[in-house]
Design an enzyme around this catalytic site. Sequence first.
Site, short mmCIF file in Angstrom:
data_model
loop_
_atom_site.label_atom_id
_atom_site.label_comp_id
_atom_site.label_asym_id
_atom_site.label_seq_id
_atom_site.Cartn_x
_atom_site.Cartn_y
_atom_site.Cartn_z
N TRP A 1 0.84 -1.35 0.05
CA TRP A 1 0.08 -0.12 0.00
C TRP A 1 1.02 1.29 0.09
O TRP A 1 0.63 2.26 -0.66
CB TRP A 1 -0.78 0.12 1.13
CG TRP A 1 -1.75 1.17 1.32
CD1 TRP A 1 -2.85 1.52 1.17
CD2 TRP A 1 -1.13 2.47 2.06
NE1 TRP A 1 -3.34 2.70 1.21
CE2 TRP A 1 -2.51 3.36 1.85
CE3 TRP A 1 -0.33 2.71 2.82
CZ2 TRP A 1 -2.65 4.57 2.60
CZ3 TRP A 1 -0.27 4.16 3.25
CH2 TRP A 1 -1.38 4.84 3.22
N HIS A 2 2.05 1.20 0.60
CA HIS A 2 2.97 2.41 0.87
C HIS A 2 3.52 2.52 -0.64
O HIS A 2 3.81 3.81 -0.70
CB HIS A 2 3.99 2.12 1.97
CG HIS A 2 3.33 2.34 3.29
ND1 HIS A 2 2.66 1.32 3.91
CD2 HIS A 2 3.24 3.40 4.12
CE1 HIS A 2 2.14 1.66 5.10
NE2 HIS A 2 2.67 2.98 5.34
N GLY A 3 3.70 1.85 -1.65
CA GLY A 3 4.34 1.94 -2.89
C GLY A 3 4.63 0.85 -3.48
O GLY A 3 4.81 -0.33 -2.84
#
Length: 482
Positions: A325-327
């Site tokens: 989700w963060h990248g």
Amino acid sequence: MLFNSIDFAIFLPIVFILYWFVTDKNLKLQNFLIVVASYFFYGWWDWKFLSMILFSTIIDYSVGLKLGNEKDQTKRKVLLWISILVNLGFLGFFKYYNFFLENFSAAFSFFGTEIQTNSLNIILPVGISFYTFQTLSYTIDVYKRKLEPTKDFLAFSAFVSFFPQLVAGPIERATHLLPQFHRKRTFDYSKAVDGIRQILWGLFKKIVIADNCAKFANLIFNNSGDLNGSTLVLGALFFTFQIYGDFSGYSDIAIGTSRLFGFDLMRNFNFPYFSRDIAEFWRRWHISLSTWFRDYLYIPLGGSRGGTWMKVRNTFIIFIVSGFWHGANWTFIVWGALNAIYFLPLILTNNNRNNLEIVAKGKLLPSHRDLLSMLFTFGLTVFAWIFFRAENLGHAFNYISEIMSISLFEIPMITERRSALVTIILTSVFVIIEWLGRDQQFAIAKLGFTWEKYLRWSFYCLLAVVIFLFSGNQQDFIYFQF
């Protein structure tokens, strides 16, 4: 528009005055003003992506209405999947298209087959991961009949686009925030003052702590190949406080700003660096995302109901998904997996819910055991942040290998030593204030309430002066990239 900018310093008072003094406390007008202000706030960055927020709003509003009227369970599932696929489809395209394309090509190359791929020059819309999850919470909760669908499109639009938390959270649940747009709001002086106090602390975290730590974290990580192990340890520590000051500072400003307009947002950080184990850390770090994954992924997967194997499997799934989700980078996936590994001993020994109360509650200092537990957990967290900050896995492993070398015992190679020392002192003072206020919603929520009035206001003025003095080193918020 950045919270730590002159633009926002002008924007906020104007919206505040219009909201309380021009709308005449009319609920429809207040919600309309919030929508207009929120679209202006987001459009200040890039107006072209406003259409995505509007489209997501229309889709989930329409799906919600149909879910409320539909009795057939099969059709209700179809409607739910329409919302999920549309929202995650947009998120996947803008955030992960090139990542999957590059790894698809690399997989074929590994087996000796070269394929030509054309990556796209895609600009990631600010905050797409945050408002996508927020609108999904509405559709899922309506589907589960935890929430009645709203028929007020204006209120729903305000919920989706609410400017204080639009681009970096907290990721609000529809069950918590949406009903607040349906209720009449009146100005509460004490709530507004408390909000200003939290904004002030958030600005201190961001401008004085995070931005100063960023200067040295960036310098060290970007030149790590030329530096010794002791300097790299300092770089990891600088980044550790940068990301906390940056993200929790944003959350404080968002929550405080919301209170100015009569809204309560959920708490997003609860002094995570004072945690005694990694489970406690994740109950205190980015709470809105952690609880989102718990409620909408971990529990539907079976949660902890199926024995040890299921708990381990589901824990790894949510941490790896959280990392992704963060990248779109393997560093985030490894970071998530590493935290799952940290979690593993606690699950296997059923000790993942041992530390539910704040550390050293009612005491000035922690016990020796608590202190050692906090330092150990902090060390694990700092190590994991190296993967989070590194450009790629090779960078992360080279960074760690140098730390593990004999150069760890050399004198740190920092050129601007005086500036670095000032940053370390400020960060130390910051940690002390956070420790003293760890039983509050934010560190200075009650700090100084027993002091003479002139002393308390002198403290607030000192914070404002320090913020102004360090305001020249403006940095974007880290989580804007997610």
